[in-house]
Design a protein around this motif. Structure first.
Motif, PDB file in Angstrom:
ATOM      1  N   PRO A   1       0.850  -1.207   0.000  1.00 21.28           N
ATOM      2  CA  PRO A   1       0.000   0.000   0.000  1.00 21.28           C
ATOM      3  C   PRO A   1       0.878   1.248   0.000  1.00 21.28           C
ATOM      4  O   PRO A   1       2.086   1.153   0.221  1.00 21.28           O
ATOM      5  CB  PRO A   1      -0.781  -0.129   1.310  1.00 21.28           C
ATOM      6  CG  PRO A   1       0.089  -0.958   2.193  1.00 21.28           C
ATOM      7  CD  PRO A   1       0.851  -1.889   1.292  1.00 21.28           C
TER       8      PRO A   1
ATOM      9  N   GLU B   1      -7.473   2.345   0.548  1.00 22.24           N
ATOM     10  CA  GLU B   1      -7.318   0.974   0.052  1.00 22.24           C
ATOM     11  C   GLU B   1      -5.914   0.493   0.429  1.00 22.24           C
ATOM     12  O   GLU B   1      -4.931   0.871  -0.196  1.00 22.24           O
ATOM     13  CB  GLU B   1      -7.527   0.967  -1.468  1.00 22.24           C
ATOM     14  CG  GLU B   1      -7.186  -0.337  -2.152  1.00 22.24           C
ATOM     15  CD  GLU B   1      -8.162  -1.451  -1.832  1.00 22.24           C
ATOM     16  OE1 GLU B   1      -9.345  -1.179  -1.640  1.00 22.24           O
ATOM     17  OE2 GLU B   1      -7.712  -2.609  -1.762  1.00 22.24           O
ATOM     18  N   ARG B   2      -5.837  -0.350   1.470  1.00 22.57           N
ATOM     19  CA  ARG B   2      -4.521  -0.743   1.982  1.00 22.57           C
ATOM     20  C   ARG B   2      -3.939  -1.925   1.215  1.00 22.57           C
ATOM     21  O   ARG B   2      -3.462  -2.906   1.818  1.00 22.57           O
ATOM     22  CB  ARG B   2      -4.598  -1.075   3.473  1.00 22.57           C
ATOM     23  CG  ARG B   2      -5.098   0.051   4.341  1.00 22.57           C
ATOM     24  CD  ARG B   2      -4.360   1.347   4.127  1.00 22.57           C
ATOM     25  NE  ARG B   2      -2.937   1.257   4.495  1.00 22.57           N
ATOM     26  CZ  ARG B   2      -2.012   2.069   4.035  1.00 22.57           C
ATOM     27  NH1 ARG B   2      -2.307   3.007   3.168  1.00 22.57           N
ATOM     28  NH2 ARG B   2      -0.772   1.928   4.420  1.00 22.57           N
ATOM     29  N   THR B   3      -4.005  -1.880  -0.106  1.00 21.87           N
ATOM     30  CA  THR B   3      -3.351  -2.892  -0.928  1.00 21.87           C
ATOM     31  C   THR B   3      -2.589  -2.158  -2.027  1.00 21.87           C
ATOM     32  O   THR B   3      -2.592  -0.931  -2.078  1.00 21.87           O
ATOM     33  CB  THR B   3      -4.370  -3.838  -1.602  1.00 21.87           C
ATOM     34  OG1 THR B   3      -5.130  -3.086  -2.559  1.00 21.87           O
ATOM     35  CG2 THR B   3      -5.322  -4.444  -0.591  1.00 21.87           C
TER      36      THR B   3
END
Lengths: 137, 121
Positions: free
Chosen positions: B29, B89-91
């Protein structure tokens, strides 16, 4: 592919988030464009400008549906969008007199780097991928 | 518009895009440094808006004034939206969002240049 294993059930997560963002940008672009066109010179090309406005509405619906995981609405919006860009793209090349001013969908979205043509295809592929992810192993 | 500033913004935004796409490639991320890069671009865009407003107030106007103002406003909101969504969005896909937002900026700036150069008189 690594992503497939982690494919989320939610259509708004992961790659879906990027899709939502691009849709939001196009909602803004198409909306602002048609707003200006309709407000300043509607009589010049009413058909093109109304199509611009329609495109903006469809982008808005697609953005909202993708962001809120409304799968059916998202599929419908992407399908209408694909049909729209193909129809308007063909018409704008075949009968350029009817489209004296450009819309997002003119010439298959060439003015926007063909993103309007590619976007609904990616959208539909993503929706299909997530659909199988929910059912599959 | 000011060509030098526009060119600088294009270069900075492309650099910021490259920087945010590093975590995308590494499946991470985005972190603070990427949001900072977005902030630098946003700052440059704000400077451009100030110059544009000064020029517009001074009587210099592109023919398509409404369109130009639309782009001006659009140029300011793309990065905050992209930064917010990208950080949420932690990707790696959050990094893609931030990178795409950075890539939208040069397009907007180039369009603004074209519209401005259509100046009458």
């Amino acid at each position: 592919m690594a992503e497939r294993a982690r494919a989320s059930r939610a259509i708004s997560a992961g790659p879906g988030r990027a899709l939502v963002f691009v849709y939001a940008v196009f909602t803004l672009a198409a909306g602002a464009r048609s707003g200006v066109q309709i407000a300043t010179r509607f009589d010049e090309a009413p058909l093109a400008y109304l199509l611009s406005a329609l495109a903006a509405v469809i982008y808005l619906v697609a953005t909202a549906a993708l962001a809120r995981d409304a799968r059916r609405v998202a599929v419908a919006a992407c399908a209408v969008e694909l049909a729209g860009v193909l129809t308007v793209g063909t018409l704008s090349l075949a009968d350029s007199a009817a489209f004296p001013d450009a819309t997002v969908w003119s010439d298959y979205g060439a003015g926007y780097g063909f993103v309007p043509l590619v976007l609904p295809i990616i959208g539909l592929l993503w929706l299909r991928r997530t659909a199988s992810a929910t059912v599959g192993p | 518009m000011i060509d030098g500033l526009a060119t600088a913004i294009i270069v900075i935004s492309l650099a910021a895009a490259a920087w945010t796409l590093v975590p995308a490639a590494r499946d991470r991320p985005i972190g603070w440094s990427h949001l900072a890069a977005l902030a630098v671009v946003e700052l440059a865009l704000l400077v451009q808006v100030v110059f544009a407003v000064v020029k517009l107030a001074g009587g210099e106007q592109p023919r398509e004034l409404a369109v130009f103002i639309g782009y001006l406003v659009g140029s300011l909101i793309v990065l905050p939206i992209g930064g917010f969504l990208g950080a949420a969005e932690r990707t790696r896909w959050g990094a893609v969002v931030a990178g795409v937002a950075c890539l939208v900026v040069p397009v907007l700036v180039m369009r603004m240049q074209q519209i401005w150069q259509g100046t009458v008189g």
